[in-house]
Design a protein around this motif. Structure first.
Motif, short mmCIF file in Angstrom:
data_model
loop_
_atom_site.label_atom_id
_atom_site.label_comp_id
_atom_site.label_asym_id
_atom_site.label_seq_id
_atom_site.Cartn_x
_atom_site.Cartn_y
_atom_site.Cartn_z
N UNK A 21 0.63 44.00 -31.03
CA UNK A 21 1.05 44.34 -29.66
C UNK A 21 0.34 43.47 -28.63
N UNK A 22 -0.93 43.18 -28.86
CA UNK A 22 -1.68 42.33 -27.93
C UNK A 22 -1.12 40.92 -27.85
N UNK A 23 -0.76 40.34 -29.00
CA UNK A 23 -0.16 39.00 -29.01
C UNK A 23 1.16 39.01 -28.24
N UNK A 24 1.99 40.03 -28.49
CA UNK A 24 3.29 40.09 -27.82
C UNK A 24 3.13 40.24 -26.31
N UNK A 25 2.14 41.02 -25.88
CA UNK A 25 1.90 41.18 -24.44
C UNK A 25 1.40 39.88 -23.83
N UNK A 26 0.55 39.15 -24.53
CA UNK A 26 0.08 37.84 -24.04
C UNK A 26 1.25 36.88 -23.93
N UNK A 27 2.15 36.90 -24.91
CA UNK A 27 3.33 36.04 -24.83
C UNK A 27 4.18 36.38 -23.61
N UNK A 28 4.32 37.66 -23.31
CA UNK A 28 5.05 38.11 -22.13
C UNK A 28 4.37 37.59 -20.86
N UNK A 29 3.05 37.75 -20.79
CA UNK A 29 2.28 37.24 -19.64
C UNK A 29 2.45 35.74 -19.50
N UNK A 30 2.35 35.02 -20.62
CA UNK A 30 2.47 33.56 -20.59
C UNK A 30 3.82 33.14 -20.03
N UNK A 31 4.87 33.85 -20.42
CA UNK A 31 6.20 33.54 -19.91
C UNK A 31 6.28 33.81 -18.41
#
Length: 185
Positions: A21-31
């Motif tokens: 979940x943390x990786x997916x949230x970071x990917x969302x933030x990065x986008x």
């Protein structure tokens, strides 16, 4: 400068599992923040971005979850970041799927990634964005639950929670902890 860490396990076998979940949230933030360049440093994938004039380092440790404290400590040392300036996004069994909770310090709820960070930093005093994944059904082992891919409506809840986690980080940066807790908790 702030360090925003998403916890997860590296590799395709773990991509988009509940534990990531943390990786997916970071990917969302990065986008959202238009991160265009990722590099490997200090045992993590990192991207530097600016948000409202503040420099942020988005990080996804590339060690396994239970030893993610090493890369976090190395990033803190390299960039001279104090624990109080770290935000860690992680999965949380004791929170309903599709929701997030934000807190500073406190207990680690048996989460091995958090234990590793606390051990390496010698403190629990950092902000956490706890991403709800709920408890496993029936007698399913917790390890099987967190390392599985959410299916059907559970996928929608998971995606909602990781997006909310990214939103909570941005709201936190703008409004501080108390207002973020009032809004998201």
């Amino acid at each position: 400068m702030r360090l925003i860490v998403g916890l997860g396990n590296p590799g395709d076998d773990y991509a988009h599992t509940r534990h990531n979940a943390g990786f997916d949230a970071i990917d969302d933030l990065a986008e959202q923040l238009r991160a265009t360049y990722w590099k490997t440093e200090c045992g993590a994938l990192t991207a530097k971005v600016k948000y409202r004039g503040e420099e942020l380092i988005l990080a996804k440790p590339q060690s396994y979850m239970n030893v993610s404290g090493g890369p976090v400590k190395q990033l803190c040392a390299t960039y001279r970041i104090a624990p109080a300036d770290i935000v860690v996004i992680h999965d949380e069994l004791d929170i309903d799927p599709g929701t997030v909770r934000v807190k500073f310090g406190g207990g680690l709820a048996g989460h091995n990634g958090l234990k590793s960070i606390a051990d390496k930093l010698q403190t629990k005093d950092w902000t956490r964005v706890r991403t709800g994944i709920g408890r496993p059904p029936g007698r399913m082992p917790v390890a099987d639950w967190v390392l599985s891919l959410p299916k059907k409506e559970a996928r929608d809840d998971f995606d909602q929670a990781t997006h909310l986690a990214a939103e909570a980080v941005l709201f936190l940066l703008e409004n501080g902890l108390e207002k973020t807790q009032q809004r998201f908790n």
